[in-house]
Design a protein around this motif. Structure first.
Motif, PDB file in Angstrom:
ATOM      1  N   GLY A  96      -2.941  -8.459   5.618  1.00  0.00           N
ATOM      2  CA  GLY A  96      -2.360  -7.015   5.340  1.00  0.00           C
ATOM      3  C   GLY A  96      -1.920  -6.513   4.050  1.00  0.00           C
ATOM      4  N   PHE A  97      -1.961  -7.737   3.134  1.00  0.00           N
ATOM      5  CA  PHE A  97      -1.373  -7.440   1.967  1.00  0.00           C
ATOM      6  C   PHE A  97      -2.278  -6.660   0.880  1.00  0.00           C
ATOM      7  CE2 PHE A  97       1.820 -10.481   3.474  1.00  0.00           C
ATOM      8  CZ  PHE A  97       3.034 -10.061   2.982  1.00  0.00           C
ATOM      9  N   THR A  98      -1.974  -5.897  -0.097  1.00  0.00           N
ATOM     10  CA  THR A  98      -2.912  -5.373  -0.928  1.00  0.00           C
ATOM     11  C   THR A  98      -2.045  -5.738  -2.513  1.00  0.00           C
ATOM     12  OG1 THR A  98      -1.714  -3.336  -0.820  1.00  0.00           O
ATOM     13  CG2 THR A  98      -3.795  -3.617   0.425  1.00  0.00           C
ATOM     14  N   ALA A  99      -2.967  -5.807  -3.375  1.00  0.00           N
ATOM     15  CA  ALA A  99      -2.507  -5.977  -4.791  1.00  0.00           C
ATOM     16  C   ALA A  99      -1.510  -4.776  -5.300  1.00  0.00           C
ATOM     17  CB  ALA A  99      -3.671  -6.083  -5.708  1.00  0.00           C
ATOM     18  N   PHE A 100      -0.608  -5.136  -5.769  1.00  0.00           N
ATOM     19  CA  PHE A 100       0.308  -4.195  -6.219  1.00  0.00           C
ATOM     20  C   PHE A 100       0.500  -4.174  -7.715  1.00  0.00           C
ATOM     21  CE2 PHE A 100       5.268  -2.969  -6.665  1.00  0.00           C
ATOM     22  CZ  PHE A 100       5.116  -2.002  -6.388  1.00  0.00           C
ATOM     23  N   GLY A 101       0.362  -5.337  -8.174  1.00  0.00           N
ATOM     24  CA  GLY A 101       0.835  -5.366  -9.811  1.00  0.00           C
ATOM     25  C   GLY A 101       0.201  -6.666 -10.156  1.00  0.00           C
ATOM     26  N   GLY A 102       0.551  -6.984 -11.381  1.00  0.00           N
ATOM     27  CA  GLY A 102       0.191  -8.322 -12.084  1.00  0.00           C
ATOM     28  C   GLY A 102      -1.142  -8.150 -12.531  1.00  0.00           C
ATOM     29  N   ASN A 155       2.964  -5.577   1.262  1.00  0.00           N
ATOM     30  CA  ASN A 155       2.483  -5.127   2.781  1.00  0.00           C
ATOM     31  C   ASN A 155       3.843  -4.472   3.431  1.00  0.00           C
ATOM     32  OD1 ASN A 155       2.193  -4.792   5.582  1.00  0.00           O
ATOM     33  ND2 ASN A 155       1.303  -6.862   5.850  1.00  0.00           N
ATOM     34  N   GLY A 156       3.817  -2.850   3.320  1.00  0.00           N
ATOM     35  CA  GLY A 156       5.061  -2.215   3.684  1.00  0.00           C
ATOM     36  C   GLY A 156       6.084  -2.517   2.400  1.00  0.00           C
TER      37      GLY A 156
END
Length: 123
Positions: A26-32, A43-44
């Motif tokens: 359930g994690f999604t790319a946020f940065g990097g 995730n949250g």
């Protein structure tokens, strides 16, 4: 002591396989930048960093000056102030921030069991 946003920084062998695994959770790319072998997933309010070939072992990471969305906080304790407090308390540092500078800087410490903690200020 205000340490800022918290994440776990994972040293991974195959960043693409790790990205796929954590996306399944359930994690999604946020940065990097995966092309540079690092990626931040969210995730949250939970944040994990994936780092291939950048350091050994996993790190607990705090970002003074940031909230959990990597937004600058108006009121935060500078990493150099935290460093002075840690030294005054008698803790040994693995690496130190240059106290003659301002802005982005980092320091590293280890807990009594050898778990490494990175305080990485980006602002």
């Amino acid at each position: 002591m205000k340490l800022g946003a918290f994440s776990i920084s994972l040293s991974v062998k195959d960043i693409h396989a790790s990205k796929k695994f954590y996306e399944t959770l359930g994690f999604t790319a946020f940065g990097g930048d995966i092309s540079h072998n690092w990626l931040i997933l969210k995730n949250g309010d939970t944040i994990i960093g994936l780092f291939q070939g950048m350091f050994e072992g996993n790190l607990m990471t705090f970002n003074p000056g940031w909230d959990q969305n990597a937004q600058k906080l108006n009121d935060f304790e500078d990493v150099r102030e935290i460093q002075k407090s840690l030294k005054t308390s008698g803790l040994s540092l693995i690496s130190e921030a240059d106290e003659a500078t301002t802005g982005p800087a980092s320091l590293m410490i280890a807990d009594p069991d050898g778990n490494v903690i990175l305080l990485d200020q980006h602002v």
